[in-house]
Design a protein around this motif. Sequence first.
Motif, short mmCIF file in Angstrom:
data_model
loop_
_atom_site.label_atom_id
_atom_site.label_comp_id
_atom_site.label_asym_id
_atom_site.label_seq_id
_atom_site.Cartn_x
_atom_site.Cartn_y
_atom_site.Cartn_z
N ARG B 136 0.81 -1.21 0.00
CA ARG B 136 0.00 0.00 0.00
C ARG B 136 0.85 1.26 0.00
O ARG B 136 0.52 2.25 -0.65
CB ARG B 136 -0.90 0.02 1.24
N VAL B 137 1.96 1.23 0.77
CA VAL B 137 2.85 2.39 0.80
C VAL B 137 3.38 2.66 -0.61
O VAL B 137 3.38 3.80 -1.08
CB VAL B 137 4.02 2.18 1.79
N PHE B 138 3.76 1.59 -1.31
CA PHE B 138 4.27 1.77 -2.68
C PHE B 138 3.18 2.32 -3.59
O PHE B 138 3.45 3.17 -4.43
CB PHE B 138 4.81 0.44 -3.22
N VAL B 139 1.94 1.85 -3.43
CA VAL B 139 0.85 2.32 -4.27
C VAL B 139 0.59 3.80 -4.00
O VAL B 139 0.50 4.61 -4.92
CB VAL B 139 -0.43 1.48 -4.04
N LEU B 140 0.48 4.16 -2.71
CA LEU B 140 0.13 5.55 -2.37
C LEU B 140 1.25 6.52 -2.71
O LEU B 140 1.01 7.66 -3.06
CB LEU B 140 -0.21 5.65 -0.88
N GLU B 141 2.49 6.07 -2.59
CA GLU B 141 3.62 6.96 -2.88
C GLU B 141 4.16 6.72 -4.29
O GLU B 141 5.31 7.08 -4.58
CB GLU B 141 4.72 6.76 -1.84
N ALA B 142 3.34 6.12 -5.15
CA ALA B 142 3.83 5.73 -6.47
C ALA B 142 4.40 6.92 -7.25
O ALA B 142 5.46 6.81 -7.87
CB ALA B 142 2.71 5.08 -7.27
N LYS B 143 3.69 8.05 -7.19
CA LYS B 143 4.13 9.20 -7.99
C LYS B 143 5.53 9.68 -7.61
O LYS B 143 6.41 9.75 -8.46
CB LYS B 143 3.13 10.34 -7.85
N PRO B 144 5.76 10.03 -6.34
CA PRO B 144 7.14 10.47 -6.03
C PRO B 144 8.18 9.37 -6.25
O PRO B 144 9.28 9.67 -6.72
CB PRO B 144 7.07 10.90 -4.55
N LEU B 145 7.84 8.12 -5.96
CA LEU B 145 8.81 7.05 -6.20
C LEU B 145 9.15 6.96 -7.68
O LEU B 145 10.32 6.80 -8.06
CB LEU B 145 8.27 5.71 -5.69
N ALA B 146 8.12 7.06 -8.53
CA ALA B 146 8.37 7.00 -9.97
C ALA B 146 9.23 8.17 -10.41
O ALA B 146 10.11 8.01 -11.27
CB ALA B 146 7.04 7.01 -10.72
N SER B 147 9.02 9.33 -9.80
CA SER B 147 9.82 10.49 -10.18
C SER B 147 11.27 10.31 -9.77
O SER B 147 12.18 10.67 -10.52
CB SER B 147 9.25 11.75 -9.53
N VAL B 148 11.49 9.75 -8.58
CA VAL B 148 12.88 9.49 -8.17
C VAL B 148 13.50 8.49 -9.14
O VAL B 148 14.66 8.63 -9.55
CB VAL B 148 12.94 8.95 -6.72
N PHE B 149 12.72 7.50 -9.55
CA PHE B 149 13.24 6.51 -10.48
C PHE B 149 13.55 7.15 -11.84
O PHE B 149 14.57 6.82 -12.47
CB PHE B 149 12.23 5.36 -10.65
N ALA B 150 12.71 8.10 -12.25
CA ALA B 150 12.99 8.81 -13.50
C ALA B 150 14.30 9.59 -13.39
O ALA B 150 15.13 9.56 -14.31
CB ALA B 150 11.83 9.75 -13.83
N LEU B 151 14.50 10.26 -12.25
CA LEU B 151 15.75 11.00 -12.06
C LEU B 151 16.94 10.04 -12.08
O LEU B 151 17.98 10.33 -12.64
CB LEU B 151 15.72 11.77 -10.73
N THR B 218 19.95 9.58 -4.31
CA THR B 218 18.82 8.73 -4.70
C THR B 218 18.37 7.89 -3.53
O THR B 218 17.17 7.81 -3.22
CB THR B 218 19.23 7.81 -5.87
N PHE B 219 19.32 7.23 -2.89
CA PHE B 219 19.04 6.49 -1.66
C PHE B 219 18.22 7.33 -0.70
O PHE B 219 17.21 6.90 -0.15
CB PHE B 219 20.36 6.19 -0.93
N GLY B 220 18.74 8.54 -0.47
CA GLY B 220 18.15 9.39 0.55
C GLY B 220 16.71 9.75 0.21
O GLY B 220 15.82 9.66 1.05
N LEU B 221 16.48 10.13 -1.05
CA LEU B 221 15.14 10.51 -1.47
C LEU B 221 14.18 9.34 -1.34
O LEU B 221 13.09 9.45 -0.79
CB LEU B 221 15.16 10.96 -2.93
N TRP B 222 14.60 8.23 -1.89
CA TRP B 222 13.81 7.00 -1.88
C TRP B 222 13.40 6.67 -0.44
O TRP B 222 12.23 6.41 -0.13
CB TRP B 222 14.72 5.91 -2.45
N THR B 223 14.38 6.70 0.44
CA THR B 223 14.12 6.36 1.83
C THR B 223 13.22 7.39 2.49
O THR B 223 12.31 7.04 3.25
CB THR B 223 15.46 6.31 2.60
N GLY B 224 13.47 8.66 2.18
CA GLY B 224 12.64 9.71 2.75
C GLY B 224 11.19 9.52 2.37
O GLY B 224 10.29 9.64 3.21
N ILE B 225 10.94 9.22 1.11
CA ILE B 225 9.57 9.02 0.64
C ILE B 225 8.94 7.81 1.33
O ILE B 225 7.82 7.86 1.81
CB ILE B 225 9.56 8.84 -0.90
#
Lengths: 385, 385, 385, 385
Positions: B136-151, B218-225
């Motif tokens: 659920r966390v991955f689903v709800l935070e999908a947008k920022p996670l996808a953006s970090v992955f794009a970066l 990247t680590f930091g952002l991912w973890t923060g989200i």
Amino acid sequence: MSKGALSGMAQYTAPLRRFGASSIARLAVLAIGISAITAYTVPELRMSAGGWLTACLWCCLAYFAVECGVRVRAAIGDGGIRKYILSPSGFIDLIGVLAVPVALLSGIAPPTAWLFAALWILKLAQSSPAVAQIGRVFVLEAKPLASVFALFLIVLFLSSAAMHVIERDQQPGPFGSLPRALWWGVATLTTTGYGDAIPITHLGRLLSSFVMICGIATFGLWTGILATGFAAESRRRNFIQTWDLVSTVPFFQSLDPSAITEITHMLRRLEVPERTTIIRRGKAGDCMYFIAAGEVQVDVKPTPIRLGAGAFFGELALLRADSVRTANVTATTQSTLLMLDLADFRTLTAHHPDLKRAIDAEGQRRTAENTAVRDLHRLGGASPS
Amino acid sequence: MSKGALSGMAQYTAPLRRFGASSIARLAVLAIGISAITAYTVPELRMSAGGWLTACLWCCLAYFAVECGVRVRAAIGDGGIRKYILSPSGFIDLIGVLAVPVALLSGIAPPTAWLFAALWILKLAQSSPAVAQIGRVFVLEAKPLASVFALFLIVLFLSSAAMHVIERDQQPGPFGSLPRALWWGVATLTTTGYGDAIPITHLGRLLSSFVMICGIATFGLWTGILATGFAAESRRRNFIQTWDLVSTVPFFQSLDPSAITEITHMLRRLEVPERTTIIRRGKAGDCMYFIAAGEVQVDVKPTPIRLGAGAFFGELALLRADSVRTANVTATTQSTLLMLDLADFRTLTAHHPDLKRAIDAEGQRRTAENTAVRDLHRLGGASPS
Amino acid sequence: MSKGALSGMAQYTAPLRRFGASSIARLAVLAIGISAITAYTVPELRMSAGGWLTACLWCCLAYFAVECGVRVRAAIGDGGIRKYILSPSGFIDLIGVLAVPVALLSGIAPPTAWLFAALWILKLAQSSPAVAQIGRVFVLEAKPLASVFALFLIVLFLSSAAMHVIERDQQPGPFGSLPRALWWGVATLTTTGYGDAIPITHLGRLLSSFVMICGIATFGLWTGILATGFAAESRRRNFIQTWDLVSTVPFFQSLDPSAITEITHMLRRLEVPERTTIIRRGKAGDCMYFIAAGEVQVDVKPTPIRLGAGAFFGELALLRADSVRTANVTATTQSTLLMLDLADFRTLTAHHPDLKRAIDAEGQRRTAENTAVRDLHRLGGASPS
Amino acid sequence: MSKGALSGMAQYTAPLRRFGASSIARLAVLAIGISAITAYTVPELRMSAGGWLTACLWCCLAYFAVECGVRVRAAIGDGGIRKYILSPSGFIDLIGVLAVPVALLSGIAPPTAWLFAALWILKLAQSSPAVAQIGRVFVLEAKPLASVFALFLIVLFLSSAAMHVIERDQQPGPFGSLPRALWWGVATLTTTGYGDAIPITHLGRLLSSFVMICGIATFGLWTGILATGFAAESRRRNFIQTWDLVSTVPFFQSLDPSAITEITHMLRRLEVPERTTIIRRGKAGDCMYFIAAGEVQVDVKPTPIRLGAGAFFGELALLRADSVRTANVTATTQSTLLMLDLADFRTLTAHHPDLKRAIDAEGQRRTAENTAVRDLHRLGGASPS
């Protein structure tokens, strides 16, 4: 990248969506282009299928050129072509279109010139909705991030200088000069550990261990800052996105401003494309929805009901003991919904008994209606009463 | 994986528990099966003990087949075999049973065919209670996670292309084509650092250092989200799990809805199996418990007391100055408890003096009772008064 | 580093700023000095351009000596030269000036003596505004951080001892003694993985896997503690920085202390240099500003308006439906602003309708004024009415 | 490790502190012992200084034996030797004392037998105050952490099996069997990247990239869970530690329970040893202190003032415009203080004007007193008026 610049990205992608080029088609072209470039740099593939790859690349370039052209025209319509070119989105569009032709015309050999097509990957940033959000976190937390980076540089430089002194006689190769020792330092401090420069003296290894531990601390600080910043930004963004929509729901209009602020923090905006099934019959339900824009269809027997902007649905599962969804709900057009979580629903109705009563009444009305209609149906006919 | 799909997992494991196969036995079979597969791929072990390993694998397969059969029958009872097969849990069951036989029947050599038994490891996800929560966390935070992955992809691709240009003449091996440079890029950006592709030019090393630092970011952002999302989800999940149980405790029924919401956020659900000792005499106590379901036994002398659903215990240690538990408390059946922390107990009783008074009164009654009974006991006889 | 010591850094950098040496010039000299040192350690560069590099280094040293002298004089004026020398900032200044000359006078060969100039990198800490903040987090969270470090040491030492026993016969080189095994341990536990000491036995690899996973757990704990500490410290620091400024804004003076506390948590301090454009016409606006000190100019036609300390601006975009900024706003002097976010603006005005009314009134007055003036302008003349 | 077990550690270290052996001496012995063991495993050092090292080790062992004996005696006094032995602290003590002698008596060669002294490192856990806190976070967050670990195992096993299939023909060495492929998997998934097993096929590299990215995600999830858990535990622990102390301060006794709860969340406990300078004159002050136990001396001229339990100090700097500390304050005995931050002080006094008034009055009284005394002093004599 400044905050304003980033929010500008979304602005200039809008015209294209009006033009009809869907985001998925765009990502597909991008994927093809990037794959073609990657393949094109492999000498064997360039020999055997160079023509096809070049053709493919030219097609992608043409697509991006058309896309850019559409946006330029839209920008002229909006009155600011200069503004468009200076926006990050415009810059990404232009550089994607111009880099390769300019390189080819400058006389650079095609295999190298086409490498500039790697800049197309920047288009991913245009499609990422949260890049602006992430950028804002970096801007707002710039001071502590810069300080962590300064500490990183201090540890890096001092430890590399010390390592240079310690190891230069034993290993003139990897530690013979400060630039070489810095290469060891950065690979160790980021805990990458390539293994091409490894201390062999006892003192060097002790120092190296200290640097590795500092690396973990740097990670930790960096992440802690970003996590703190992201939590605040996330909450703020959600509020702003939801605020204007809340006022479109008549249900909330009786509330005082303070309560509306509270609710705004609870709601979550949800954009659903046409024909999305929002609720599936028989699943466990843990949230209800308010329609801010668009229309949904509730598949109750015998006649589906349509609900438009301002209505709410999905509240039955929150009121029932078994939390089971009683009907499918599907978006008939692209809709904007406000999702209210079960936990927040409980909190909200506890603080505002009026809302609770209103939702209960609506829920009972709907259940009664469903039961009545179903009973009629079971008896063999839908009488008009 | 969708939220609904994940919550479906728990649903289909229930019938099995009714069948009596405990979770521990299941995990043991899984561990044996996975070990057998691992051993089976080692040529020496396959030579010397291949028969035994194959027998062991067939046994595990048989166990999983029976398990799957039980669930299928239960699913038929529930009315939805198709629903079961399409659920993640059903899919994992079926693929675990069918993959190896199908591979063997297709004529694949047994050593390779048995490798499909590695899919059994997916059964771990069925036994993990919080997989749905994480999903659920991955689903709800999908947008920022996808953006970090794009970066991440942007940095990866551009730096690999640049590195290809910089290093291809010096090191045609690891940097001669873009796919090879990408291999360097991903190992560097994730700070893995295999060490098989290492830049040797000054410019290459500078770029590499930049990529490593981007990797940390990247680590930091991912973890923060994820941290932000997980904190919200955790709070929400706890609320939902606790809410329905709170209403089963008569003690809370006098409270207004707003106070119940507040308490629900404070309580923590706790499932204890039969014969678990919840409180140990003499230990320091920092929480009290409400019984939502089940029964516990308080080992006071001379006759143990039994407390059922709705009662509370463990409050004495919170009221005493020395915080010491005065008696063992053991669950006599599988019970569901609501734990209230000392810190939250203080906050709660400060806000609701009535509760404080009720708990104090009960505490004094119990202490008095204990003392009286113990005094009688010490005097040599338990008189009926 | 103690909290008081760290806050002392900012104190001693103030005199220099009065002296006129801007922070940017200082960072430039620092960058040149550090680059010169780095280049000086490369034998080839020292051969070919040693004279130039030495000259450059002496210049940097002279700059830092002058800087240090200025600060010493300022410290004498403030009455405490001993206090200055003992402060971290003074220590960094002095060591930067004295280390190289002392090394040269001690008879150390110049190439080695100049390496002490690497200590100049410490000056980065003086320029980093949030180093004190980060230091405070470490001080306040010292206990849990120390405990994580103790756990790290326990795992490191026990696993290295075990690995020494397991692998010493197979690989006497990397695992023949405990110090060598510890080198493996630290590279593995920090997930650096140099690759110069790798277990080859099955038991060794199993242990190594466990150590790597412990490494991730250590990372996670460390980060979790720092994130928690940083969030608290960040909130606290913002409050302290903002509190005194809030009282300078007349607009807030009518509020009761409790409301001022609430507002202080919402506002964010912003230092803007002269001639900064704070608001750009046509951009989307998501915050308003209060002027705590300094002056800004609002570029409305025909005559720009100047606003001084206590005034506010940028509220129009928050009140308009399209959120668009209607005029450029530029700081005419160095100014201190208090930024109020859209989300917090909504919350604040919901809780304090008076503020809402006051801002609305001011907003309407300004809009009316703008429109009136523009109408006049369009009619061809600015009549005095 | 259970929560109760961990809190037991602190309990059994208390007797020793009464015995007079300070924690620092203990850590020094531990450091010497661990260093001796490390040196003893180096063949060259064992040859040249084996006698000295063995003597040193025996001394450390004797110290730990005495320490253990003292604790056993104290445990007998407390009535529970069995309870002591079963507690983690007792177990660490006993194993530290018994492991080496038992190994030597069992006929293991001394160089190997002494390796068991590595278990002494466990004593670090006894001296770490927050180990219990960290343990509790792991216990409370066990479910999500286990689920992340399950996901880790699933990715590890499936990717290793796939890699075994993909690479076994090209590289039978590192990928020839599943255990070997798992070794690659764990080094890659934890982003350690030893570099002894590296895929060379295109498919293998693609899979490897995916595994590395999963590794980052695992890191992120793990950290997110720990950060969330740690924040909650930290807040809870602080509350519990502070609560009992708050009631000892008369200043707070007029407050209602709800306000006390609020204050308890704001205060931070601080243990200061004898002769610690808590406040230094001339420094910037950002907190005030309440004395929960012990005594401090305020160095005002001419006669220092002593403040005992229940008093407060350091409030002047919070009330003054320049925030400067006006006198040194030193603990005369070991004291327990409650620290109130500037930000929380503002919030508290805003919500409770009575407290503000009381602190102001005391502050003014003290300032007046100081000024009067100083004036007298300056006039040349301390008249009795």
